[in-house]
Scaffold this active site. Structure first.
Site, mmCIF file in Angstrom:
data_model
loop_
_atom_site.group_PDB
_atom_site.id
_atom_site.type_symbol
_atom_site.label_atom_id
_atom_site.label_comp_id
_atom_site.label_asym_id
_atom_site.label_seq_id
_atom_site.Cartn_x
_atom_site.Cartn_y
_atom_site.Cartn_z
ATOM 1 N NE ARG A 161 -4.221 -1.487 0.014
ATOM 2 C CZ ARG A 161 -4.279 -2.528 -0.795
ATOM 3 N NH1 ARG A 161 -3.254 -2.823 -1.570
ATOM 4 N NH2 ARG A 161 -5.354 -3.286 -0.828
ATOM 5 C CG ASP A 174 2.893 -2.726 -8.082
ATOM 6 O OD1 ASP A 174 3.046 -2.430 -9.289
ATOM 7 O OD2 ASP A 174 1.890 -3.306 -7.636
ATOM 8 C CD GLU A 201 -1.889 3.321 -5.926
ATOM 9 O OE1 GLU A 201 -2.682 2.464 -6.344
ATOM 10 O OE2 GLU A 201 -0.780 3.056 -5.443
ATOM 11 C CG HIS A 252 -1.810 -0.798 -7.372
ATOM 12 N ND1 HIS A 252 -2.315 -0.025 -6.365
ATOM 13 C CD2 HIS A 252 -1.945 -2.085 -6.960
ATOM 14 C CE1 HIS A 252 -2.756 -0.804 -5.376
ATOM 15 N NE2 HIS A 252 -2.552 -2.068 -5.727
#
Length: 331
Positions: free
Chosen positions: A234, A258, A263, A296
């Site tokens: 996260r 990631d 985001e 992500h």
């Protein structure tokens, strides 16, 4: 029985159609996400299946409940964007997919770690300029390193398995100890101890208020010089400004991300050019040779997408028919 599924992507459609055919249950696929502008489409349905990073607001949840929809199944793990008060007030039951594919997440985390250690990003940039020399781009070997795993749930344990295959030494921290890992003696008593001993730190914790910015200036200061940071969990687990400072000072030798704390609205968007990306901190990270950013995508494998769709639909049916499911989330 009728189910509405929001935010269905093209890659999810084959699995949704196959499930609907096999089960003989009508599923309406909606490309848009569930929000105040789309919630009215749920009227007349018995349950809703959703996936999104946007908040599930009280207005949306109140509207679902007014339609008689008390069964909400998420196609993902995280529930931090769900208004818990509205869920409880309306008596809505929520399920998630806690283990759609631990291997998918773990494999990307270790892949990116190996890219950092072997400095493939630097080589890619050199080769693009016609520079095929080795030096000074010398690499490190994972079998000579200590990997610190924060949170040893399904994904954390899969990371441990993979890193052990490379010969790395493993240490772990978790409030809840896994019995098998306990026998192996991998656990340290505090995060400070993990910070002090690990050459690589990979985080797999949930997004909770207690974990927000767990990797901050104070945490980085306790780590080894030249530590590598991996986050496929996260975005809010890392204080981005603190990470940038740690990269600038050399405290952090490299990072693979990631996820990113800002985001939403940025990842999974085509801005047309690098300059058009509307986030200066993210662009700062993207420009660095020792930082790897993926938008992500750790979950994004054929196996994981199939499981996310079909597990969520199965859970929704259980909520509608039985009023319960093994993956129900308690708020």
């Amino acid at each position: 029985m009728k189910i509405i599924a929001y935010g269905i992507r093209d890659d999810e459609m084959p699995y949704l159609k196959q499930w609907s055919k096999d089960k003989g249950i009508e599923v309406k696929a909606v490309a848009e996400l569930l929000d105040e502008s789309t919630v009215d489409q749920a009227k007349g349905y018995d349950g809703a299946v959703v996936y999104q990073q946007k908040p599930y607001t009280s207005k949306v949840l109140d509207k679902l409940a007014s339609f008689g929809i008390k069964s909400l199944s998420l196609r993902n793990v995280g529930v931090d964007n769900v208004d818990a008060d509205a869920i409880k007030r309306n008596g809505i039951k929520v399920t998630n997919v806690p283990a759609y594919s631990p291997s998918a997440i773990a494999e990307l985390a270790v892949t990116q770690l190996m890219r950092l250690l072997r400095r493939t990003n630097t080589f890619d940039r050199k080769i693009a300029q016609g520079d095929l020399r080795w030096a000074p781009t010398i690499a490190k070997e994972l079998d000579q390193m200590t990997v610190g795993v924060i949170a040893t749930g399904r994904i954390g344990r899969k990371v441990i398995d993979i890193c052990r295959g490379f010969g790395a030494k493993i240490i772990g921290y978790d409030v809840y100890h896994n019995p098998e890992l306990e026998k192996d003696g991998i656990y340290v008593d505090t995060l400070d101890e993990l910070y002090a001993k690990a050459d690589v730190i990979t985080v797999h914790s949930p997004a909770t208020k207690e974990n927000e910015h767990m990797l901050n200036d104070a945490a980085f200061a306790k780590m080894k010089d030249g530590v590598f940071i991996i986050n496929a969990a996260r975005g809010i687990l890392i204080d981005t400004d603190a990470l940038i400072r740690a990269l600038d000072s050399g405290k952090v030798a490299g990072a693979a991300l990631d996820v990113y704390e800002d985001e939403v609205g940025i990842f999974n968007t085509d801005f047309g050019s690098f300059d058009a990306i509307p986030d200066e901190r993210l662009k700062n990270l993207l420009k660095r040779e020792n930082v790897l950013v993926t938008p992500h995508v750790a979950f994004y494998t054929e196996t994981a997408v199939k499981n996310m769709v079909q597990y969520a639909l199965n859970s929704n049916v259980n909520l509608i028919e039985k009023g319960s499911d093994d993956s129900e989330v308690k708020f």
